[in-house]
Design a protein around this motif. Sequence first.
Motif, PDB file in Angstrom:
ATOM      1  N   VAL A 194       1.231   5.695 -20.307  1.00 45.96           N
ATOM      2  CA  VAL A 194       2.132   4.626 -21.005  1.00 45.96           C
ATOM      3  C   VAL A 194       3.031   5.259 -22.226  1.00 45.96           C
ATOM      4  O   VAL A 194       2.812   6.582 -22.715  1.00 45.96           O
ATOM      5  CB  VAL A 194       1.151   3.469 -21.604  1.00 45.96           C
ATOM      6  N   PRO A 195       4.084   4.464 -22.620  1.00 45.96           N
ATOM      7  CA  PRO A 195       4.607   4.982 -23.693  1.00 45.96           C
ATOM      8  C   PRO A 195       3.961   5.308 -25.012  1.00 45.96           C
ATOM      9  O   PRO A 195       2.742   4.458 -25.345  1.00 45.96           O
ATOM     10  CB  PRO A 195       5.455   3.783 -24.230  1.00 45.96           C
ATOM     11  N   LEU A 196       4.238   6.345 -25.744  1.00 46.65           N
ATOM     12  CA  LEU A 196       3.366   6.785 -26.910  1.00 46.65           C
ATOM     13  C   LEU A 196       3.584   5.699 -28.066  1.00 46.65           C
ATOM     14  O   LEU A 196       4.415   4.957 -28.122  1.00 46.65           O
ATOM     15  CB  LEU A 196       4.139   8.074 -27.426  1.00 46.65           C
ATOM     16  N   MET A 197       2.444   5.219 -28.765  1.00 45.43           N
ATOM     17  CA  MET A 197       2.429   4.221 -29.863  1.00 45.43           C
ATOM     18  C   MET A 197       1.763   5.296 -30.963  1.00 45.43           C
ATOM     19  O   MET A 197       0.513   4.921 -31.414  1.00 45.43           O
ATOM     20  CB  MET A 197       1.576   3.285 -29.492  1.00 45.43           C
ATOM     21  N   GLY A 198       2.236   5.911 -31.709  1.00 38.68           N
ATOM     22  CA  GLY A 198       1.880   6.602 -32.883  1.00 38.68           C
ATOM     23  C   GLY A 198       0.414   7.169 -32.640  1.00 38.68           C
ATOM     24  O   GLY A 198      -0.409   6.725 -33.124  1.00 38.68           O
ATOM     25  N   CYS A 199       0.437   8.177 -31.604  1.00 37.07           N
ATOM     26  CA  CYS A 199      -0.885   8.727 -31.299  1.00 37.07           C
ATOM     27  C   CYS A 199      -1.296  10.008 -31.811  1.00 37.07           C
ATOM     28  O   CYS A 199      -1.761  10.830 -31.544  1.00 37.07           O
ATOM     29  CB  CYS A 199      -0.770   8.749 -29.754  1.00 37.07           C
ATOM     30  N   ASN A 200      -0.684   9.810 -33.253  1.00 34.61           N
ATOM     31  CA  ASN A 200      -0.945  11.325 -34.050  1.00 34.61           C
ATOM     32  C   ASN A 200      -2.536  11.569 -34.431  1.00 34.61           C
ATOM     33  O   ASN A 200      -2.832  12.518 -34.831  1.00 34.61           O
ATOM     34  CB  ASN A 200      -0.069  11.494 -35.141  1.00 34.61           C
ATOM     35  N   SER A 201      -3.083  10.512 -34.869  1.00 36.20           N
ATOM     36  CA  SER A 201      -4.427  10.575 -35.109  1.00 36.20           C
ATOM     37  C   SER A 201      -5.689  10.185 -34.326  1.00 36.20           C
ATOM     38  O   SER A 201      -5.347   9.528 -33.401  1.00 36.20           O
ATOM     39  CB  SER A 201      -4.768   9.405 -36.370  1.00 36.20           C
ATOM     40  N   THR A 202      -6.735  10.738 -34.298  1.00 38.49           N
ATOM     41  CA  THR A 202      -7.855  10.259 -33.487  1.00 38.49           C
ATOM     42  C   THR A 202      -8.064   8.737 -33.410  1.00 38.49           C
ATOM     43  O   THR A 202      -8.221   8.178 -32.537  1.00 38.49           O
ATOM     44  CB  THR A 202      -9.001  10.877 -33.791  1.00 38.49           C
ATOM     45  N   GLU A 249       1.891  -5.886 -28.105  1.00 44.23           N
ATOM     46  CA  GLU A 249       2.797  -6.486 -27.201  1.00 44.23           C
ATOM     47  C   GLU A 249       4.201  -6.210 -27.110  1.00 44.23           C
ATOM     48  O   GLU A 249       4.859  -6.238 -26.163  1.00 44.23           O
ATOM     49  CB  GLU A 249       2.503  -7.982 -27.632  1.00 44.23           C
ATOM     50  N   ASP A 250       4.661  -5.617 -28.340  1.00 44.78           N
ATOM     51  CA  ASP A 250       6.090  -5.347 -28.406  1.00 44.78           C
ATOM     52  C   ASP A 250       6.362  -3.785 -27.518  1.00 44.78           C
ATOM     53  O   ASP A 250       7.392  -3.720 -27.100  1.00 44.78           O
ATOM     54  CB  ASP A 250       6.515  -5.064 -29.803  1.00 44.78           C
ATOM     55  N   GLU A 251       5.352  -3.036 -27.373  1.00 47.66           N
ATOM     56  CA  GLU A 251       5.713  -1.829 -27.123  1.00 47.66           C
ATOM     57  C   GLU A 251       5.003  -1.356 -25.686  1.00 47.66           C
ATOM     58  O   GLU A 251       5.384  -0.485 -25.014  1.00 47.66           O
ATOM     59  CB  GLU A 251       5.014  -0.787 -27.874  1.00 47.66           C
ATOM     60  N   MET A 252       3.874  -2.339 -25.091  1.00 54.24           N
ATOM     61  CA  MET A 252       3.336  -1.751 -23.743  1.00 54.24           C
ATOM     62  C   MET A 252       3.918  -2.485 -22.653  1.00 54.24           C
ATOM     63  O   MET A 252       4.115  -3.683 -22.710  1.00 54.24           O
ATOM     64  CB  MET A 252       1.786  -2.302 -24.002  1.00 54.24           C
ATOM     65  N   PRO A 253       3.963  -1.683 -21.723  1.00 56.84           N
ATOM     66  CA  PRO A 253       4.738  -2.242 -20.319  1.00 56.84           C
ATOM     67  C   PRO A 253       3.587  -3.102 -19.520  1.00 56.84           C
ATOM     68  O   PRO A 253       2.381  -3.183 -19.881  1.00 56.84           O
ATOM     69  CB  PRO A 253       4.971  -0.979 -19.487  1.00 56.84           C
TER      70      PRO A 253
END
Length: 107
Positions: A76-84, A94-98
């Motif tokens: 899926v589109p990345l949502m600020g996945c820089n930290s564990t 709700e705004d970002e997930m398909p």
Amino acid sequence: MEKNNICRFDYLESKHQVERFNSICKGDRVILKKREQFGKTMKLYGHGRVTSIAYDNDNIRYLNMDWSDQDEIIEVPLMGCNSTVDTKSIEQVEDEMPEQFYNWLEA
């Protein structure tokens, strides 16, 4: 996912991530993710609900989980996945997930 129905975060040196992990409450949904395409996508590996909070013999917090039985991995589109540990509000999700994400949650 843990076979013992728990979720732990043991990298205690990362104070901000420990604070995030400690903000997770009973009833919250935990989603296991990993960045896939840098700056673009992430893979989701599993999800579950927190059933209770517990502490081990060293007083380190962990989550008792009700993990989903499904084992499908989706990208899926990345949502600020820089930290564990990276908490998101339901509004952000709700705004970002398909639609694919919601179908995966219900599977």
